[in-house]
Design an enzyme around this catalytic site. Structure first.
Site, PDB file in Angstrom:
ATOM      1  N   ASP A  13      26.827  88.646 103.704  1.00 25.79           N
ATOM      2  CA  ASP A  13      26.836  89.990 103.114  1.00 25.79           C
ATOM      3  C   ASP A  13      28.120  90.290 102.336  1.00 25.79           C
ATOM      4  O   ASP A  13      28.579  91.421 102.290  1.00 25.79           O
ATOM      5  CB  ASP A  13      26.623  91.060 104.204  1.00 25.79           C
ATOM      6  CG  ASP A  13      25.352  90.794 104.987  1.00 25.79           C
ATOM      7  OD1 ASP A  13      24.396  90.317 104.374  1.00 25.79           O
ATOM      8  OD2 ASP A  13      25.330  91.066 106.194  1.00 25.79           O
ATOM      9  N   LYS A  16      27.267  88.127  97.385  1.00 21.74           N
ATOM     10  CA  LYS A  16      26.986  86.914  96.604  1.00 21.74           C
ATOM     11  C   LYS A  16      25.984  87.180  95.483  1.00 21.74           C
ATOM     12  O   LYS A  16      26.124  86.656  94.383  1.00 21.74           O
ATOM     13  CB  LYS A  16      26.452  85.806  97.533  1.00 21.74           C
ATOM     14  CG  LYS A  16      27.473  85.374  98.580  1.00 21.74           C
ATOM     15  CD  LYS A  16      26.888  84.380  99.567  1.00 21.74           C
ATOM     16  CE  LYS A  16      25.920  84.971 100.548  1.00 21.74           C
ATOM     17  NZ  LYS A  16      26.497  85.815 101.601  1.00 21.74           N
ATOM     18  N   GLY A  40      19.792  88.085 102.171  1.00 20.68           N
ATOM     19  CA  GLY A  40      19.370  89.271 101.422  1.00 20.68           C
ATOM     20  C   GLY A  40      20.408  89.514 100.346  1.00 20.68           C
ATOM     21  O   GLY A  40      21.441  90.102 100.618  1.00 20.68           O
ATOM     22  N   HIS A  41      20.173  88.994  99.147  1.00 23.18           N
ATOM     23  CA  HIS A  41      21.172  89.087  98.081  1.00 23.18           C
ATOM     24  C   HIS A  41      20.806  90.237  97.146  1.00 23.18           C
ATOM     25  O   HIS A  41      19.762  90.209  96.501  1.00 23.18           O
ATOM     26  CB  HIS A  41      21.273  87.750  97.337  1.00 23.18           C
ATOM     27  CG  HIS A  41      21.813  86.665  98.225  1.00 23.18           C
ATOM     28  ND1 HIS A  41      21.987  85.374  97.810  1.00 23.18           N
ATOM     29  CD2 HIS A  41      22.229  86.695  99.509  1.00 23.18           C
ATOM     30  CE1 HIS A  41      22.487  84.654  98.814  1.00 23.18           C
ATOM     31  NE2 HIS A  41      22.627  85.437  99.856  1.00 23.18           N
ATOM     32  N   GLN A 221      24.368  83.175 103.460  1.00 26.38           N
ATOM     33  CA  GLN A 221      25.176  83.414 104.657  1.00 26.38           C
ATOM     34  C   GLN A 221      26.672  83.256 104.331  1.00 26.38           C
ATOM     35  O   GLN A 221      27.055  83.456 103.205  1.00 26.38           O
ATOM     36  CB  GLN A 221      24.742  82.504 105.819  1.00 26.38           C
ATOM     37  CG  GLN A 221      23.376  82.838 106.401  1.00 26.38           C
ATOM     38  CD  GLN A 221      22.213  82.304 105.606  1.00 26.38           C
ATOM     39  OE1 GLN A 221      22.146  81.126 105.320  1.00 26.38           O
ATOM     40  NE2 GLN A 221      21.287  83.163 105.234  1.00 26.38           N
TER      41      GLN A 221
END
Ligand code: IMO
Ligand code: MG
Length: 419
Positions: A13, A16, A40-41, A221
């Site tokens: 988080d 990225k 979750g980008h 990650q």
């Protein structure tokens, strides 16, 4: 040409998605090399927001090819939903995405096993996103897995059935109540959808592209969630460090160019596990609120704390980071005092190394900075940054031994200073 890598250096988080989206304009190929829909980008541009799970963050750049590499674990059901959402926004996914045949498939029963494992661990649970990541990588390593390329085989259904039976046995041994067939029809529909994409031999594809094009590899990650170097067992099941890009894409170490390491100006963590600088007071609460620190995948509130330079330098070392990217410094705008952890006290002894036993009592030792008490979000040039802020980043560059090349001052593409 070179493969440049973007990595999260903390517990995920870090932002990225935004940075890959910003950098992707310079790269004709963007590739994901590990992880899966646990990621979750988030991308924000032109007043729109998207959360990408398995699709590389270059998807909105017109001429970029987006590669889902062999190190990724792919859930056809989630992937299809994600694609349809993006297609609705006008990006032609089937033209822009290619998928490694050697990437492993997440079956619905992998997700059930994830839930069963977590339930069995009770209080000691990992805090997994429950997307089936751990069980799928387990099947890969124990040589039971199914791969994307297998969907083209005539006997795919039979092979699926065999693996499902294995999972059903495990689930019943764990006395986990569930319906293993519940998502089967949806899974096979999604597999048909998957077949409409170009399925590639990733290692040949990547090495051919590298002859003429520079490539951006997008990590998921963060380093502190790495299967080897993170706070084991509270980690994810893949190699999130730079070396993972070689394995996950089939390219040699000599092809690596820049290694962009992303970190937030403070720390967050979702799920369980050690977090030395975690704040349990109103300062932590304030960080969560200002930074909107709630999971993009699960919606869980993220644990928040001060920046941990000991852990950050460790991550820089493992991946050979060449360029740092600092995110969300604007979230510290209203703090009178800003702290960064520069060493740990473990068993009464001071150290600047991450100990093997990350569960030991670790007391963070802080260096304090005077806050800049100014709104950074409108700054677009280095000269516009307040002096206190410049002192703060100079200190970090000195501690980490790597220059901070990009400073992000807001979620939007444009809120970025290149140095
Ligand atoms: P991005 O790419 C933050 C965390 C989970 C849990 C542990 C294991 O958005 O930065 P898993 O589902 O992999 O079995 O969960 O890792 N985790 C993440 N935390 N961002 C992520 O991805 C994460 N992916 C996994 O919360 O603690
Ligand atoms: Mg995340």
């Amino acid at each position: 040409m070179k493969l440049d890598v973007v990595l999260g250096l903390q517990w995920g988080d870090e932002g990225k998605g935004k940075i890959v989206d910003v950098l992707a304009g310079n790269y004709p190929v963007v590739a994901r090399f590990q992880g899966g829909p646990n990621a979750g980008h988030s991308l924000h541009f032109e007043g729109k927001s998207f959360v990408l799970r398995s699709i590389p963050s270059g998807i909105f750049r017109k001429d970029a090819v987006n590669v889902i590499g062999n190190g990724v674990v792919l859930d056809p059901i989630t992937f299809r939903k994600e694609c349809e959402n993006i297609e609705a926004a006008g990006a032609p996914v089937k033209e822009r995405i290619v998928i490694a045949k050697k990437a492993h498939l997440i079956l619905p029963t992998h997700r059930l096993l994830d839930a069963a494992n977590e339930a069995a661990m009770g209080k000691g649970k990992i805090g997994s996103t429950l997307k089936g990541i751990g069980p799928t990588y387990t099947d890969k390593v124990s040589r039971n897995g199914l791969r994307v390329g297998d969907v083209l085989a005539d006997d795919f259904k039979a092979r699926y059935g065999k693996l499902k039976e294995r999972h059903v046995k495990m689930l019943s041994q764990m006395q986990f109540e569930c319906n293993p067939e519940a998502e089967e029809a949806e899974f096979f529909d999604a597999v048909e959808y998957l077949k409409q994409f170009r399925l590639i031999d990733c290692e040949y594809f990547m090495n051919t592209q590298l002859k003429e094009k520079s490539i951006l590899a997008e990590g998921a990650q963060g380093s502190m969630l790495d299967i080897d170097y993170g706070s084991y067992p509270f980690v994810t099941s893949s190699s999130t460090a730079c070396a993972g890009a070689c394995i996950g894409l089939g390219v040699p170490p000599s092809s690596i160019g820049h290694v962009y390491g992303i970190f937030k100006a403070y720390c967050t963590r979702v799920g369980s596990g050690p977090f030395p600088t975690e704040l349990f007071d109103e300062t932590g609460e304030k960080l969560r609120k200002i930074g909107n620190e709630f999971g993009a995948v699960t919606g869980r509130p993220r644990r928040c704390g001060w920046l941990d330079l000991v852990a950050l330098r460790y991550a820089v070392m493992i991946s050979g980071v060449t360029d740092l990217i600092m995110m969300k410094s604007d979230c510290l705008d209203s703090f009178g005092t800003i702290k960064v952890c520069t060493s740990y006290k473990v068993g009464g002894k001071e150290t600047d190394m991450v100990p093997f036993d990350t569960f030991a009592e670790i007391e963070p030792v802080y260096t304090e900075f005077k806050g800049w008490n100014a709104d950074l979000t409108g700054c677009r040039k280095e000269e516009e940054l307040p002096e206190e802020f410049r002192n703060y980043i100079a200190f970090m560059e000195n501690y980490l031994g790597v220059p901070i090349r990009i400073i992000s001052l807001g979620p939007d593409r444009d809120a970025t200073i290149m140095r």
